[in-house]
Scaffold this motif. Structure first.
Motif, mmCIF file in Angstrom:
data_model
loop_
_atom_site.group_PDB
_atom_site.id
_atom_site.type_symbol
_atom_site.label_atom_id
_atom_site.label_comp_id
_atom_site.label_asym_id
_atom_site.label_seq_id
_atom_site.Cartn_x
_atom_site.Cartn_y
_atom_site.Cartn_z
ATOM 1 N N GLU A 14 -2.838 42.841 -2.920
ATOM 2 C CA GLU A 14 -3.787 42.347 -1.929
ATOM 3 C C GLU A 14 -3.985 43.361 -0.813
ATOM 4 O OE1 GLU A 14 -3.985 37.732 -1.473
ATOM 5 O OE2 GLU A 14 -1.901 38.415 -1.343
ATOM 6 N N ARG A 15 -2.905 43.965 -0.389
ATOM 7 C CA ARG A 15 -3.012 45.014 0.628
ATOM 8 C C ARG A 15 -3.861 46.161 0.106
ATOM 9 N NH1 ARG A 15 2.712 44.088 0.783
ATOM 10 N NH2 ARG A 15 3.170 42.664 2.472
ATOM 11 N N GLU A 16 -3.611 46.533 -1.134
ATOM 12 C CA GLU A 16 -4.374 47.616 -1.740
ATOM 13 C C GLU A 16 -5.851 47.263 -1.853
ATOM 14 O OE1 GLU A 16 -3.171 50.590 -2.221
ATOM 15 O OE2 GLU A 16 -1.225 49.869 -1.530
ATOM 16 N N GLU A 17 -6.157 46.004 -2.152
ATOM 17 C CA GLU A 17 -7.552 45.560 -2.237
ATOM 18 C C GLU A 17 -8.248 45.688 -0.889
ATOM 19 O OE1 GLU A 17 -8.162 41.700 -3.987
ATOM 20 O OE2 GLU A 17 -6.644 42.084 -5.506
ATOM 21 N N VAL A 18 -7.559 45.309 0.184
ATOM 22 C CA VAL A 18 -8.134 45.412 1.524
ATOM 23 C C VAL A 18 -8.406 46.871 1.871
ATOM 24 C CG1 VAL A 18 -7.680 45.067 3.988
ATOM 25 C CG2 VAL A 18 -7.102 43.263 2.365
ATOM 26 N N ILE A 19 -7.443 47.730 1.592
ATOM 27 C CA ILE A 19 -7.620 49.153 1.897
ATOM 28 C C ILE A 19 -8.709 49.760 1.018
ATOM 29 C CG2 ILE A 19 -6.465 51.408 1.837
ATOM 30 C CD1 ILE A 19 -3.882 49.859 2.646
ATOM 31 N N ALA A 20 -8.757 49.389 -0.250
ATOM 32 C CA ALA A 20 -9.794 49.900 -1.154
ATOM 33 C C ALA A 20 -11.178 49.458 -0.692
ATOM 34 C CB ALA A 20 -9.533 49.423 -2.578
ATOM 35 N N TYR A 21 -11.295 48.226 -0.202
ATOM 36 C CA TYR A 21 -12.581 47.729 0.302
ATOM 37 C C TYR A 21 -13.096 48.618 1.433
ATOM 38 C CZ TYR A 21 -16.028 44.611 2.383
ATOM 39 O OH TYR A 21 -17.192 44.087 2.884
ATOM 40 N N HIS A 22 -12.166 49.159 2.213
ATOM 41 C CA HIS A 22 -12.534 50.028 3.335
ATOM 42 C C HIS A 22 -12.463 51.504 2.949
ATOM 43 C CE1 HIS A 22 -11.716 46.235 5.393
ATOM 44 N NE2 HIS A 22 -12.596 46.670 6.279
ATOM 45 N N ARG A 23 -12.504 51.765 1.638
ATOM 46 C CA ARG A 23 -12.517 53.124 1.077
ATOM 47 C C ARG A 23 -11.348 53.980 1.564
ATOM 48 N NH1 ARG A 23 -18.744 53.105 1.992
ATOM 49 N NH2 ARG A 23 -19.378 52.135 0.039
ATOM 50 N N GLY A 24 -10.166 53.369 1.623
ATOM 51 C CA GLY A 24 -8.960 54.090 1.987
ATOM 52 C C GLY A 24 -8.722 54.258 3.478
ATOM 53 N N ASP A 25 -9.649 53.786 4.293
ATOM 54 C CA ASP A 25 -9.521 53.923 5.753
ATOM 55 C C ASP A 25 -8.664 52.778 6.284
ATOM 56 O OD1 ASP A 25 -9.778 54.219 8.478
ATOM 57 O OD2 ASP A 25 -11.960 54.442 8.450
ATOM 58 N N THR A 26 -7.378 53.055 6.493
ATOM 59 C CA THR A 26 -6.469 51.992 6.935
ATOM 60 C C THR A 26 -6.793 51.512 8.346
ATOM 61 O OG1 THR A 26 -4.853 53.665 7.628
ATOM 62 C CG2 THR A 26 -4.563 52.692 5.445
ATOM 63 N N ARG A 27 -7.279 52.406 9.204
ATOM 64 C CA ARG A 27 -7.651 51.985 10.562
ATOM 65 C C ARG A 27 -8.809 50.994 10.515
ATOM 66 N NH1 ARG A 27 -5.061 54.388 14.280
ATOM 67 N NH2 ARG A 27 -6.278 54.951 16.070
ATOM 68 N N ALA A 28 -9.786 51.230 9.651
ATOM 69 C CA ALA A 28 -10.912 50.301 9.510
ATOM 70 C C ALA A 28 -10.427 48.960 8.960
ATOM 71 C CB ALA A 28 -11.984 50.896 8.600
ATOM 72 N N ALA A 29 -9.484 48.995 8.031
ATOM 73 C CA ALA A 29 -8.934 47.759 7.469
ATOM 74 C C ALA A 29 -8.225 46.953 8.554
ATOM 75 C CB ALA A 29 -7.971 48.077 6.323
ATOM 76 N N ILE A 30 -7.422 47.628 9.365
ATOM 77 C CA ILE A 30 -6.719 46.939 10.457
ATOM 78 C C ILE A 30 -7.711 46.399 11.477
ATOM 79 C CG2 ILE A 30 -5.155 47.288 12.421
ATOM 80 C CD1 ILE A 30 -3.644 49.311 10.589
ATOM 81 N N ASP A 31 -8.731 47.189 11.818
ATOM 82 C CA ASP A 31 -9.749 46.723 12.766
ATOM 83 C C ASP A 31 -10.434 45.458 12.269
ATOM 84 O OD1 ASP A 31 -9.216 48.786 14.509
ATOM 85 O OD2 ASP A 31 -10.920 50.029 13.851
ATOM 86 N N THR A 32 -10.772 45.430 10.984
ATOM 87 C CA THR A 32 -11.422 44.248 10.409
ATOM 88 C C THR A 32 -10.496 43.040 10.471
ATOM 89 O OG1 THR A 32 -12.776 45.582 8.935
ATOM 90 C CG2 THR A 32 -12.433 43.288 8.300
ATOM 91 N N LEU A 33 -9.229 43.223 10.138
ATOM 92 C CA LEU A 33 -8.283 42.110 10.182
ATOM 93 C C LEU A 33 -8.091 41.599 11.607
ATOM 94 C CD1 LEU A 33 -5.697 43.422 7.578
ATOM 95 C CD2 LEU A 33 -7.362 41.569 7.269
ATOM 96 N N LEU A 34 -8.049 42.515 12.578
ATOM 97 C CA LEU A 34 -7.926 42.095 13.978
ATOM 98 C C LEU A 34 -9.170 41.340 14.444
ATOM 99 C CD1 LEU A 34 -6.190 45.240 15.503
ATOM 100 C CD2 LEU A 34 -5.182 42.978 15.130
ATOM 101 N N GLU A 35 -10.346 41.786 14.014
ATOM 102 C CA GLU A 35 -11.577 41.059 14.341
ATOM 103 C C GLU A 35 -11.559 39.670 13.737
ATOM 104 O OE1 GLU A 35 -15.097 43.287 13.340
ATOM 105 O OE2 GLU A 35 -14.288 45.099 14.264
ATOM 106 N N ASP A 36 -11.052 39.555 12.500
ATOM 107 C CA ASP A 36 -10.930 38.244 11.858
ATOM 108 C C ASP A 36 -10.006 37.329 12.654
ATOM 109 O OD1 ASP A 36 -12.610 39.044 9.834
ATOM 110 O OD2 ASP A 36 -11.010 39.355 8.359
ATOM 111 N N ILE A 37 -8.896 37.868 13.149
ATOM 112 C CA ILE A 37 -7.956 37.077 13.947
ATOM 113 C C ILE A 37 -8.638 36.571 15.213
ATOM 114 C CG2 ILE A 37 -5.874 37.219 15.385
ATOM 115 C CD1 ILE A 37 -4.762 39.166 13.236
#
Length: 66
Positions: A14-37
């Motif tokens: 699941e973590r890999e899916e989130v990172i893959a959705y953001h094309r490997g950009d972990t900062r973008a993945a974290i930003d999206t999750l924080l926005e969701d929160i």
């Protein structure tokens, strides 16, 4: 991403899916999750304001994990 039951442990895929959705950009993945929160906290605040205390028998939502 697949939905999972509440309480089930987050798996590595699941973590890999989130990172893959953001094309490997972990900062973008974290930003999206924080926005969701932030969005879900706002929704919880609105729901809390709309429901009566009798409806929830005095229960109040918690905004932080216990």
């Amino acid at each position: 991403m697949r939905e999972q039951p509440i309480g089930e442990a987050v798996e590595n895929d699941e973590r890999e899916e989130v990172i893959a959705y953001h094309r490997g950009d972990t900062r973008a993945a974290i930003d999206t999750l924080l926005e969701d929160i932030r969005h879900l906290r706002r929704q919880l605040t609105l729901a809390e304001g709309a429901m009566s205390r009798g409806m929830t028998r005095g229960w109040r939502p918690s905004y932080d994990r216990d």
